[in-house]
Design a protein around this motif. Structure first.
Motif, PDB file in Angstrom:
ATOM      1  N   THR A  21       0.836  -1.196   0.000  1.00 22.55           N
ATOM      2  CA  THR A  21       0.000   0.000   0.000  1.00 22.55           C
ATOM      3  C   THR A  21       0.875   1.252   0.000  1.00 22.55           C
ATOM      4  O   THR A  21       0.775   2.061  -0.909  1.00 22.55           O
ATOM      5  N   LEU A  22       1.706   1.409   1.006  1.00 26.24           N
ATOM      6  CA  LEU A  22       2.590   2.573   1.072  1.00 26.24           C
ATOM      7  C   LEU A  22       3.959   2.304   0.448  1.00 26.24           C
ATOM      8  O   LEU A  22       4.654   3.250   0.073  1.00 26.24           O
ATOM      9  N   TRP A  23       4.343   1.047   0.358  1.00 26.54           N
ATOM     10  CA  TRP A  23       5.623   0.725  -0.290  1.00 26.54           C
ATOM     11  C   TRP A  23       5.513  -0.638  -0.948  1.00 26.54           C
ATOM     12  O   TRP A  23       4.646  -1.441  -0.621  1.00 26.54           O
ATOM     13  N   ASP A  24       6.402  -0.879  -1.893  1.00 24.70           N
ATOM     14  CA  ASP A  24       6.389  -2.116  -2.663  1.00 24.70           C
ATOM     15  C   ASP A  24       7.252  -3.167  -1.973  1.00 24.70           C
ATOM     16  O   ASP A  24       8.422  -3.352  -2.304  1.00 24.70           O
ATOM     17  N   LEU A  25       6.671  -3.852  -1.020  1.00 25.72           N
ATOM     18  CA  LEU A  25       7.343  -4.941  -0.320  1.00 25.72           C
ATOM     19  C   LEU A  25       7.718  -6.070  -1.275  1.00 25.72           C
ATOM     20  O   LEU A  25       8.750  -6.720  -1.116  1.00 25.72           O
ATOM     21  N   ARG A  82       2.980  10.357   0.241  1.00 25.00           N
ATOM     22  CA  ARG A  82       2.927  11.608   1.015  1.00 25.00           C
ATOM     23  C   ARG A  82       1.633  12.364   0.716  1.00 25.00           C
ATOM     24  O   ARG A  82       0.994  12.895   1.620  1.00 25.00           O
ATOM     25  N   GLU A  83       1.228  12.387  -0.557  1.00 24.32           N
ATOM     26  CA  GLU A  83      -0.016  13.054  -0.940  1.00 24.32           C
ATOM     27  C   GLU A  83      -1.220  12.402  -0.255  1.00 24.32           C
ATOM     28  O   GLU A  83      -2.165  13.085   0.134  1.00 24.32           O
ATOM     29  N   LEU A  84      -1.170  11.086  -0.092  1.00 22.59           N
ATOM     30  CA  LEU A  84      -2.245  10.384   0.598  1.00 22.59           C
ATOM     31  C   LEU A  84      -2.342  10.855   2.049  1.00 22.59           C
ATOM     32  O   LEU A  84      -3.430  11.159   2.547  1.00 22.59           O
ATOM     33  N   PHE A  85      -1.215  10.960   2.746  1.00 26.12           N
ATOM     34  CA  PHE A  85      -1.220  11.449   4.122  1.00 26.12           C
ATOM     35  C   PHE A  85      -1.738  12.888   4.185  1.00 26.12           C
ATOM     36  O   PHE A  85      -2.524  13.233   5.074  1.00 26.12           O
ATOM     37  N   GLY A 104       6.422  -5.739  18.077  1.00 28.03           N
ATOM     38  CA  GLY A 104       7.643  -5.010  18.394  1.00 28.03           C
ATOM     39  C   GLY A 104       8.277  -4.324  17.198  1.00 28.03           C
ATOM     40  O   GLY A 104       9.311  -3.680  17.326  1.00 28.03           O
ATOM     41  N   ALA A 105       7.678  -4.416  16.017  1.00 32.07           N
ATOM     42  CA  ALA A 105       8.254  -3.806  14.818  1.00 32.07           C
ATOM     43  C   ALA A 105       7.827  -2.356  14.628  1.00 32.07           C
ATOM     44  O   ALA A 105       8.281  -1.694  13.705  1.00 32.07           O
ATOM     45  N   ALA A 106       6.973  -1.844  15.501  1.00 37.37           N
ATOM     46  CA  ALA A 106       6.456  -0.481  15.351  1.00 37.37           C
ATOM     47  C   ALA A 106       7.541   0.600  15.364  1.00 37.37           C
ATOM     48  O   ALA A 106       7.470   1.533  14.559  1.00 37.37           O
ATOM     49  N   PRO A 107       8.562   0.546  16.234  1.00 35.52           N
ATOM     50  CA  PRO A 107       9.576   1.606  16.217  1.00 35.52           C
ATOM     51  C   PRO A 107      10.302   1.719  14.870  1.00 35.52           C
ATOM     52  O   PRO A 107      10.543   2.831  14.385  1.00 35.52           O
ATOM     53  N   ALA A 108      10.642   0.593  14.267  1.00 37.54           N
ATOM     54  CA  ALA A 108      11.317   0.639  12.958  1.00 37.54           C
ATOM     55  C   ALA A 108      10.382   1.203  11.898  1.00 37.54           C
ATOM     56  O   ALA A 108      10.805   1.985  11.036  1.00 37.54           O
ATOM     57  N   LEU A 109       9.117   0.817  11.950  1.00 36.63           N
ATOM     58  CA  LEU A 109       8.151   1.346  11.001  1.00 36.63           C
ATOM     59  C   LEU A 109       7.972   2.848  11.205  1.00 36.63           C
ATOM     60  O   LEU A 109       7.891   3.615  10.236  1.00 36.63           O
ATOM     61  N   ALA A 110       7.951   3.294  12.449  1.00 36.96           N
ATOM     62  CA  ALA A 110       7.829   4.729  12.747  1.00 36.96           C
ATOM     63  C   ALA A 110       9.010   5.507  12.164  1.00 36.96           C
ATOM     64  O   ALA A 110       8.832   6.607  11.620  1.00 36.96           O
ATOM     65  N   ARG A 111      10.212   4.951  12.248  1.00 33.63           N
ATOM     66  CA  ARG A 111      11.392   5.613  11.678  1.00 33.63           C
ATOM     67  C   ARG A 111      11.251   5.747  10.163  1.00 33.63           C
ATOM     68  O   ARG A 111      11.591   6.780   9.586  1.00 33.63           O
ATOM     69  N   TRP A 112      10.736   4.700   9.501  1.00 31.26           N
ATOM     70  CA  TRP A 112      10.539   4.752   8.049  1.00 31.26           C
ATOM     71  C   TRP A 112       9.486   5.812   7.687  1.00 31.26           C
ATOM     72  O   TRP A 112       9.679   6.590   6.754  1.00 31.26           O
ATOM     73  N   LEU A 113       8.396   5.838   8.422  1.00 36.95           N
ATOM     74  CA  LEU A 113       7.351   6.838   8.161  1.00 36.95           C
ATOM     75  C   LEU A 113       7.904   8.247   8.336  1.00 36.95           C
ATOM     76  O   LEU A 113       7.679   9.123   7.499  1.00 36.95           O
ATOM     77  N   GLU A 114       8.661   8.474   9.409  1.00 37.77           N
ATOM     78  CA  GLU A 114       9.242   9.794   9.665  1.00 37.77           C
ATOM     79  C   GLU A 114      10.254  10.167   8.588  1.00 37.77           C
ATOM     80  O   GLU A 114      10.235  11.290   8.078  1.00 37.77           O
ATOM     81  N   GLU A 119       3.359  11.497   7.675  1.00 36.50           N
ATOM     82  CA  GLU A 119       2.813  11.853   8.966  1.00 36.50           C
ATOM     83  C   GLU A 119       1.955  13.090   8.827  1.00 36.50           C
ATOM     84  O   GLU A 119       1.965  13.712   7.761  1.00 36.50           O
ATOM     85  N   PRO A 120       1.202  13.474   9.826  1.00 40.08           N
ATOM     86  CA  PRO A 120       1.070  12.841  11.118  1.00 40.08           C
ATOM     87  C   PRO A 120       0.099  11.666  11.080  1.00 40.08           C
ATOM     88  O   PRO A 120      -0.725  11.549  10.190  1.00 40.08           O
TER      89      PRO A 120
END
Length: 185
Positions: A21-25, A82-85, A104-114, A119-120
């Motif tokens: 959705t937000l990136w091509d995994l 970014r336009e979606l956010f 426990g993967a939320a902090p790494a995902l938060a770093r990628w989003l930032e 955001e926000p």
């Protein structure tokens, strides 16, 4: 309140997926899997659980997914993320980023989003099942057929990128995230 009552505030919520959705995994995942399973094609899979056809066990597949999630910081979001956010925030959605990932993967995902200025948002959920987050009237942006069907069936508004594994499903299909952003009200 002047009338002695309570203010009735309807919060619009968006449950926003990440992978597919937000990136091509799928591109880096297929590349990693081809190193161990050379028969894995370099094309987008047409089925959600495509990997079993190549002799890949659930355990091996999800270990590869976890490894790719740990490398996600090195990959950009899909164009239009970014336009979606920006659009979701302009329409006053509370954004909950939700991803099927190890706990426990939320902090790494938060770093990628930032890092990518996505955001926000009000929260991040990472775990094995995000369906409990979804409520009637939510906006759900996800590519997984199970999540799309579940969300639609409980009365959520569903938008998704048109991938081969979800083509023709209920909800609103979009070619890209910019188109999706334009279709959200």
């Amino acid at each position: 309140y002047p009338d002695g009552g309570h203010q009735n505030i309807m919060t619009k919520r968006c449950i926003l997926d990440v992978d597919g959705t937000l990136w091509d995994l799928h591109r880096p995942l297929r590349k990693m899997l081809r190193a161990f399973y050379p028969a894995v094609p370099d094309t987008i899979p047409t089925e959600w659980n495509w990997y079993g056809a190549y002799g890949i066990t659930d355990e091996a597949f999800y270990a590869a997914v976890d490894a790719i999630h740990k490398q996600q910081i090195d990959y950009p979001p899909l164009p239009g993320a970014r336009e979606l956010f920006i659009t979701l925030n302009a329409h006053k959605y509370e954004i909950i980023v939700a991803s099927h990932r190890r706990n426990g993967a939320a902090p790494a995902l938060a770093r990628w989003l930032e890092k990518n200025e996505l955001e926000p948002y009000s929260g991040i959920y990472t775990g094995p099942d995000k369906l409990f987050l979804i409520r009637k009237n939510d906006l759900v942006v996800d590519d997984a057929p199970t999540t799309i069907s579940y969300s639609w069936n409980i009365g959520a508004e569903v938008h998704y990128l048109d991938w081969p594994w979800n083509r023709g499903m209920v909800g609103k299909s979009h070619e890209n995230l910019c188109e999706m952003a334009e279709g959200i009200t």
